[in-house]
Scaffold this motif. Structure first.
Motif, PDB file in Angstrom:
ATOM      1  N   ILE A  34     -10.923  -3.578  15.452  1.00  9.11           N
ATOM      2  CA  ILE A  34      -9.927  -2.615  15.005  1.00  9.11           C
ATOM      3  C   ILE A  34      -8.866  -2.535  16.091  1.00  9.11           C
ATOM      4  O   ILE A  34      -9.190  -2.368  17.267  1.00  9.11           O
ATOM      5  CB  ILE A  34     -10.551  -1.224  14.780  1.00  9.11           C
ATOM      6  CG1 ILE A  34     -11.637  -1.280  13.709  1.00  9.11           C
ATOM      7  CG2 ILE A  34      -9.480  -0.194  14.429  1.00  9.11           C
ATOM      8  CD1 ILE A  34     -12.467  -0.009  13.620  1.00  9.11           C
ATOM      9  N   VAL A  35      -7.612  -2.668  15.717  1.00  6.39           N
ATOM     10  CA  VAL A  35      -6.503  -2.628  16.668  1.00  6.39           C
ATOM     11  C   VAL A  35      -5.885  -1.238  16.664  1.00  6.39           C
ATOM     12  O   VAL A  35      -5.443  -0.745  15.625  1.00  6.39           O
ATOM     13  CB  VAL A  35      -5.445  -3.689  16.312  1.00  6.39           C
ATOM     14  CG1 VAL A  35      -4.165  -3.479  17.108  1.00  6.39           C
ATOM     15  CG2 VAL A  35      -6.009  -5.091  16.551  1.00  6.39           C
ATOM     16  N   LEU A  36      -5.848  -0.599  17.838  1.00  7.51           N
ATOM     17  CA  LEU A  36      -5.250   0.725  17.975  1.00  7.51           C
ATOM     18  C   LEU A  36      -4.318   0.731  19.191  1.00  7.51           C
ATOM     19  O   LEU A  36      -4.756   1.003  20.311  1.00  7.51           O
ATOM     20  CB  LEU A  36      -6.325   1.804  18.138  1.00  7.51           C
ATOM     21  CG  LEU A  36      -7.218   2.096  16.937  1.00  7.51           C
ATOM     22  CD1 LEU A  36      -8.227   3.189  17.291  1.00  7.51           C
ATOM     23  CD2 LEU A  36      -6.395   2.510  15.724  1.00  7.51           C
ATOM     24  N   PRO A  37      -3.047   0.435  19.009  1.00 11.43           N
ATOM     25  CA  PRO A  37      -2.113   0.494  20.133  1.00 11.43           C
ATOM     26  C   PRO A  37      -2.006   1.924  20.670  1.00 11.43           C
ATOM     27  O   PRO A  37      -1.958   2.887  19.888  1.00 11.43           O
ATOM     28  CB  PRO A  37      -0.784   0.043  19.524  1.00 11.43           C
ATOM     29  CG  PRO A  37      -1.140  -0.607  18.239  1.00 11.43           C
ATOM     30  CD  PRO A  37      -2.395   0.053  17.753  1.00 11.43           C
ATOM     31  N   ALA A  38      -1.985   2.051  21.982  1.00  6.94           N
ATOM     32  CA  ALA A  38      -1.871   3.378  22.594  1.00  6.94           C
ATOM     33  C   ALA A  38      -1.404   3.226  24.028  1.00  6.94           C
ATOM     34  O   ALA A  38      -1.805   2.291  24.729  1.00  6.94           O
ATOM     35  CB  ALA A  38      -3.203   4.117  22.555  1.00  6.94           C
ATOM     36  N   ASP A  39      -0.574   4.143  24.455  1.00 10.02           N
ATOM     37  CA  ASP A  39      -0.122   4.207  25.842  1.00 10.02           C
ATOM     38  C   ASP A  39      -0.890   5.334  26.520  1.00 10.02           C
ATOM     39  O   ASP A  39      -0.596   6.513  26.325  1.00 10.02           O
ATOM     40  CB  ASP A  39       1.382   4.472  25.889  1.00 10.02           C
ATOM     41  CG  ASP A  39       1.915   4.534  27.311  1.00 10.02           C
ATOM     42  OD1 ASP A  39       1.103   4.446  28.268  1.00 10.02           O
ATOM     43  OD2 ASP A  39       3.143   4.682  27.479  1.00 10.02           O
ATOM     44  N   LEU A  40      -1.877   4.982  27.304  1.00 12.90           N
ATOM     45  CA  LEU A  40      -2.755   5.975  27.905  1.00 12.90           C
ATOM     46  C   LEU A  40      -2.125   6.716  29.075  1.00 12.90           C
ATOM     47  O   LEU A  40      -2.764   7.590  29.670  1.00 12.90           O
ATOM     48  CB  LEU A  40      -4.069   5.324  28.330  1.00 12.90           C
ATOM     49  CG  LEU A  40      -4.956   4.891  27.156  1.00 12.90           C
ATOM     50  CD1 LEU A  40      -6.103   4.020  27.639  1.00 12.90           C
ATOM     51  CD2 LEU A  40      -5.484   6.101  26.408  1.00 12.90           C
ATOM     52  N   SER A  41      -0.882   6.400  29.406  1.00 15.23           N
ATOM     53  CA  SER A  41      -0.155   7.233  30.368  1.00 15.23           C
ATOM     54  C   SER A  41       0.425   8.471  29.687  1.00 15.23           C
ATOM     55  O   SER A  41       0.975   9.345  30.358  1.00 15.23           O
ATOM     56  CB  SER A  41       0.962   6.432  31.046  1.00 15.23           C
ATOM     57  OG  SER A  41       1.982   6.090  30.127  1.00 15.23           O
TER      58      SER A  41
END
Length: 259
Positions: free
Chosen positions: A57-64
């Motif tokens: 499963i692809v979940l783009p996220a910017d953890l900053s």
């Protein structure tokens, strides 16, 4: 215990150690949740994995972004996906605490390197405890095992990850959840190129560098053995006791007055 039907979430999955974690955990039979900032890179990796029969499963996220961990949790909850294996791998070299004067950049660094890890553990570890099984690998670094003069950010952030992992391991180990801080030394990944450290890497002897495949394989084995902290690479495991000893530690500390 069978891993059939279990799911592994990997942050920083599109490159370097994260990509290698995806391949090794996928080949063990885990369904994968791939997280990084780049949709295109994640889609490319997912296609490669699918060609080998590995579901992801692809979940783009910017953890900053402070909201990102909660958004990931909510997206997976809406899909009825339970995370059994959490790999906190996302990271950057980051700014120098004293030299780089943009405080917003400093805050983004702390959010990515420390707060997002704590937040993801806060969200995903309690359900593991309830189910009686879970694994967490927090990717730290040998840099977190010894103080040195320099940017005053990267090493301290990794030292915090190590301390957090040890306390988590002691807290949830009896509930069937194993937590390990994986501490690589110098590793062949895209990290140094992205951090503009290619010249530094090229100036160092080859025997100080390990392959990502080795680091990940050792990390996966270490968490299964219940290691709370694991230094990857035979060289670094030999040096680490010297770094920690009150008798020899001072010989390994270095000052850097450029920052």
């Amino acid at each position: 215990m069978s891993i059939q039907g279990r799911t592994a979430l990997i942050t920083g999955a599109s490159a370097g150690l994260g990509r290698e974690f995806a391949w090794q955990l996928g080949r063990e039979g885990y369904r994968l949740v791939l997280v990084s900032r780049s949709q295109a890179d994640l889609d490319g990796l997912a296609a490669e994995l699918a060609a080998e029969g590995i579901e992801s499963i692809v979940l783009p996220a910017d953890l900053s972004r402070p909201e990102a961990p909660g958004e990931l949790f909510d997206q997976l909850k809406s899909r009825s996906v339970a995370v059994d294996y959490l790999v906190n791998n996302a990271g950057i070299a980051g700014p120098g605490l004293l030299k780089d004067r943009d405080w917003a950049a400093q805050q983004q660094f702390y959010q990515l390197m420390m707060l997002s890890i704590a937040h993801l553990c806060h969200l995903f570890v309690p359900p593991m405890v309830e189910r009686g099984w879970g694994r967490v690998i927090n990717v730290a670094s040998v840099a977190g095992r010894i103080a040195r003069g320099g940017d005053c950010n990267y090493g301290p952030s990794k030292a915090w990850v190590i301390a957090l992992s040890e306390e988590l391991a002691l807290t949830v180990g009896d509930a069937g959840v194993k937590v390990c801080a994986l501490c690589p030394g110098f590793t062949h990944t895209e990290f140094h190129q992205r951090a503009n450290l290619t010249e530094m890497k090229n100036s160092m002897p080859a025997w100080m560098w390990y392959q990502a495949e080795t680091v990940v394989r050792e990390g996966l084995a270490a968490v299964e053995k219940g290691k709370r902290v694991y230094v990857s690479g035979r060289l670094y495991r030999w040096v680490d006791p010297l770094l920690q000893s009150v008798f020899t530690r001072r010989f390994f500390t270095m000052s850097d007055r450029r920052n």
